[in-house]
Scaffold this motif. Structure first.
Motif, PDB file in Angstrom:
ATOM      1  N   UNK A 139      42.659  21.431  60.278  1.00 51.16           N
ATOM      2  CA  UNK A 139      42.945  22.733  59.677  1.00 51.16           C
ATOM      3  C   UNK A 139      42.699  22.671  58.173  1.00 51.16           C
ATOM      4  N   UNK A 140      42.067  23.719  57.627  1.00 52.29           N
ATOM      5  CA  UNK A 140      41.781  23.810  56.196  1.00 52.29           C
ATOM      6  C   UNK A 140      42.757  24.774  55.533  1.00 52.29           C
ATOM      7  N   UNK A 141      43.270  24.387  54.371  1.00 52.39           N
ATOM      8  CA  UNK A 141      44.180  25.223  53.605  1.00 52.39           C
ATOM      9  C   UNK A 141      43.521  25.657  52.297  1.00 52.39           C
ATOM     10  N   UNK A 142      43.988  26.771  51.774  1.00 54.82           N
ATOM     11  CA  UNK A 142      43.330  27.425  50.625  1.00 54.82           C
ATOM     12  C   UNK A 142      43.062  26.482  49.458  1.00 54.82           C
ATOM     13  N   UNK A 143      44.060  25.727  49.032  1.00 54.62           N
ATOM     14  CA  UNK A 143      43.903  24.932  47.813  1.00 54.62           C
ATOM     15  C   UNK A 143      43.201  23.600  48.044  1.00 54.62           C
ATOM     16  N   UNK A 144      42.759  23.346  49.262  1.00 52.29           N
ATOM     17  CA  UNK A 144      41.877  22.208  49.514  1.00 52.29           C
ATOM     18  C   UNK A 144      40.456  22.492  49.026  1.00 52.29           C
ATOM     19  N   UNK A 145      40.119  23.779  48.877  1.00 54.11           N
ATOM     20  CA  UNK A 145      38.747  24.181  48.567  1.00 54.11           C
ATOM     21  C   UNK A 145      38.551  24.232  47.055  1.00 54.11           C
ATOM     22  N   UNK A 146      37.581  23.457  46.555  1.00 57.94           N
ATOM     23  CA  UNK A 146      37.283  23.374  45.129  1.00 57.94           C
ATOM     24  C   UNK A 146      35.956  24.051  44.804  1.00 57.94           C
ATOM     25  N   UNK A 147      35.778  24.384  43.532  1.00 61.84           N
ATOM     26  CA  UNK A 147      34.547  25.031  43.070  1.00 61.84           C
ATOM     27  C   UNK A 147      33.463  23.986  42.787  1.00 61.84           C
ATOM     28  N   UNK A 148      32.187  24.403  42.842  1.00 59.09           N
ATOM     29  CA  UNK A 148      31.094  23.469  42.538  1.00 59.09           C
ATOM     30  C   UNK A 148      31.273  22.826  41.164  1.00 59.09           C
ATOM     31  N   UNK A 149      30.910  21.554  41.080  1.00 63.32           N
ATOM     32  CA  UNK A 149      31.029  20.833  39.827  1.00 63.32           C
ATOM     33  C   UNK A 149      32.406  20.246  39.581  1.00 63.32           C
ATOM     34  N   UNK A 150      33.270  20.319  40.576  1.00 65.85           N
ATOM     35  CA  UNK A 150      34.640  19.830  40.398  1.00 65.85           C
ATOM     36  C   UNK A 150      34.662  18.345  40.031  1.00 65.85           C
ATOM     37  N   UNK A 151      35.634  17.991  39.211  1.00 63.85           N
ATOM     38  CA  UNK A 151      35.890  16.591  38.876  1.00 63.85           C
ATOM     39  C   UNK A 151      37.154  16.163  39.627  1.00 63.85           C
ATOM     40  N   UNK A 152      37.025  15.134  40.434  1.00 67.95           N
ATOM     41  CA  UNK A 152      38.109  14.744  41.336  1.00 67.95           C
ATOM     42  C   UNK A 152      38.533  13.307  41.031  1.00 67.95           C
ATOM     43  N   UNK A 153      39.826  13.102  40.925  1.00 68.83           N
ATOM     44  CA  UNK A 153      40.364  11.766  40.646  1.00 68.83           C
ATOM     45  C   UNK A 153      40.573  11.033  41.962  1.00 68.83           C
ATOM     46  N   UNK A 154      39.831   9.963  42.156  1.00 66.94           N
ATOM     47  CA  UNK A 154      39.882   9.238  43.422  1.00 66.94           C
ATOM     48  C   UNK A 154      41.276   8.706  43.727  1.00 66.94           C
ATOM     49  N   UNK A 155      42.020   8.326  42.691  1.00 69.77           N
ATOM     50  CA  UNK A 155      43.339   7.745  42.889  1.00 69.77           C
ATOM     51  C   UNK A 155      44.391   8.761  43.311  1.00 69.77           C
ATOM     52  N   UNK A 156      44.021  10.037  43.379  1.00 70.68           N
ATOM     53  CA  UNK A 156      44.964  11.056  43.816  1.00 70.68           C
ATOM     54  C   UNK A 156      45.136  11.068  45.329  1.00 70.68           C
ATOM     55  N   UNK A 157      44.383  10.230  46.032  1.00 77.49           N
ATOM     56  CA  UNK A 157      44.543  10.098  47.480  1.00 77.49           C
ATOM     57  C   UNK A 157      44.302   8.647  47.867  1.00 77.49           C
ATOM     58  N   UNK A 158      44.863   8.238  48.986  1.00 79.07           N
ATOM     59  CA  UNK A 158      44.650   6.895  49.515  1.00 79.07           C
ATOM     60  C   UNK A 158      43.395   6.910  50.374  1.00 79.07           C
ATOM     61  N   UNK A 159      42.467   6.008  50.071  1.00 83.01           N
ATOM     62  CA  UNK A 159      41.216   5.852  50.830  1.00 83.01           C
ATOM     63  C   UNK A 159      40.403   7.148  50.817  1.00 83.01           C
ATOM     64  N   UNK A 160      40.135   7.646  49.601  1.00 88.51           N
ATOM     65  CA  UNK A 160      39.367   8.875  49.426  1.00 88.51           C
ATOM     66  C   UNK A 160      37.892   8.637  49.739  1.00 88.51           C
ATOM     67  N   UNK A 161      37.258   9.605  50.378  1.00 92.50           N
ATOM     68  CA  UNK A 161      35.879   9.496  50.843  1.00 92.50           C
ATOM     69  C   UNK A 161      35.097  10.745  50.450  1.00 92.50           C
ATOM     70  N   UNK A 162      33.780  10.709  50.664  1.00 84.67           N
ATOM     71  CA  UNK A 162      32.976  11.926  50.547  1.00 84.67           C
ATOM     72  C   UNK A 162      31.895  11.908  51.606  1.00 84.67           C
ATOM     73  N   UNK A 163      31.460  13.109  52.010  1.00 87.82           N
ATOM     74  CA  UNK A 163      30.446  13.217  53.051  1.00 87.82           C
ATOM     75  C   UNK A 163      29.742  14.559  52.971  1.00 87.82           C
TER      76      UNK A 163
END
Length: 286
Positions: free
Chosen positions: A97-121
Motif C-alpha cells: 500500500x502507498x501513502x501520500x507522504x511516501x511520494x517525493x518530487x523529482x530531484x529529491x535528495x534522500x538521506x539513506x540513513x533515514x531507513x534500514x537497508x534502503x534501496x532503489x529500483x
C-alpha cells in the motif's frame, strides 16, 4: 490470457482478520516505532506464517503509518520481475500500500540513513482513470481505463535486520518495504495496440548521473510479461478483499530490473526510452 490468470490467482488471496493469526498490538507498535526511528525492525510475523497472517499484519501496520504519512493514495505490486523474485526466493508478486507522504518530487535528495537497508529500483506508476479497470483482463482493457503513466524511481527499504529470513508473508507484513519514491509528471499513452506495444517494449534505464554509466536496463515486459498485468493483479487482490481501484489511484507496477543498495553520494537518473518525450526522473542520496 495471462491477465485473466493473474486476476483469478489474485482472487484466491481473499483473507479476513478472523482467518488470520494477527500479530498483537504491541508487536506492531514496536515494528512501526523502530521503522520510524530507522532502527532494525523485527517483522511483525516470522517466516513460515501464512499469507493471511501477512495481510492482517500489513493492515495493522498501514493503519498506524497513515497517522504520520497521510492517507492511502494507491498500491504496489512488489517482486514483479524475475531478478527481484529470485533475490527473495518467491515465485509470485506481493501486495503493498502507498501513502501520500511516501511520494517525493523529482530531484529529491534522500538521506539513506533515514531507513534500514534502503534501496532503489526502476519502477513505473499507472494512474487510474475509470473504475472499469477493476474488470479488465488484458493490458488493452487496462489501458482504456487509465489516465496515463508516471515515471517512478522507487526507494523501498527492507527495514529488518540483515539476518531476517524473508518469504512472501513476511514481505507482505512489512508492506513490501514501501518507504519512499520519486514520481514524475503524467505521460499520456496512446490507446489500443500502439500503446500496449509501447509499454511492453520501452526500456527503463537507471544510470549514474555523475558518470553516465548504466546501472541497469530492462524492458517493460520484464514486469509479469507486461506492466499493465500488474494492475490486473492488484485489482484482483483488492476485489478479493471487497475493495476496488478508483479514479486517481496510483499503482506501482514493481521492479523493472534489480534492486540496488542506496549509497550516500550517488545521484541517479531513471529514463524511459521508448515512451513519449523520453521522460526521466532523478534523485540524489546522502
Amino acid at each position: 490470457m495471462i491477465g485473466l490468470a493473474l486476476a483469478v490467482g489474485a482472487a484466491l488471496l481473499h483473507v479476513t482478520a478472523a482467518q488470520a493469526a494477527c500479530p498483537d498490538t504491541a508487536t506492531v507498535d514496536t515494528f512501526v516505532a523502530d521503522r520510524a526511528a530507522a532502527r532494525p525492525a523485527a517483522p511483525p510475523i516470522a517466516a513460515g506464517a501464512s499469507l493471511e497472517d501477512g495481510f492482517c499484519a500489513q493492515a495493522m501496520v498501514v493503519e498506524r503509518l497513515t497517522k504520520d504519512l497521510g492517507p492511502i493514495v494507491g498500491y504496489k505490486a512488489g517482486l514483479t520481475s524475475p531478478p527481484a523474485q529470485k533475490a527473495f526466493g518467491v515465485t509470485e508478486p506481493v501486495f503493498g500500500t502507498l501513502l501520500r507522504d511516501m511520494i517525493l518530487k523529482p530531484g529529491a535528495s534522500v538521506r539513506a540513513a533515514d531507513a534500514v537497508r534502503a534501496l532503489f529500483e526502476a519502477d513505473l506508476i499507472v494512474e487510474i482513470g475509470d473504475t472499469a479497470v477493476n474488470d479488465a483482463t488484458t493490458p488493452a482493457e487496462v489501458l482504456a481505463s487509465v489516465r496515463g503513466v508516471r515515471p517512478f524511481l522507487e526507494l523501498p527499504a527492507l527495514v529488518a535486520p540483515a539476518e531476517t529470513r524473508f518469504d512472501g508473508p513476511v514481505i507482505t507484513a512489512i508492506n513490501v518495504g514501501a518507504w519512499r519514491g520519486v514520481m514524475g509528471d503524467l505521460i499520456e499513452i496512446p490507446k489500443g495496440d500502439a500503446g500496449v506495444s509501447m509499454l511492453a517494449d520501452f526500456t527503463a534505464r537507471l544510470s549514474d548521473e555523475a558518470t553516465g554509466e548504466t546501472i541497469s536496463a530492462a524492458p517493460g515486459r520484464a514486469v509479469l510479461g507486461h506492466p499493465l498485468n500488474a494492475v490486473i493483479w492488484i485489482a484482483g487482490v483488492l476485489k478479493a478483499q471487497g475493495k476496488a481501484l478508483k479514479p486517481g489511484d496510483l499503482v506501482s507496477v514493481g521492479s523493472i530490473g534489480p534492486l540496488n543498495p542506496m549509497k550516500p553520494g550517488l545521484s541517479v537518473r531513471l529514463t524511459y526510452d521508448g515512451l513519449p518525450g523520453t521522460p526521466s526522473v532523478t534523485a540524489s542520496f546522502r
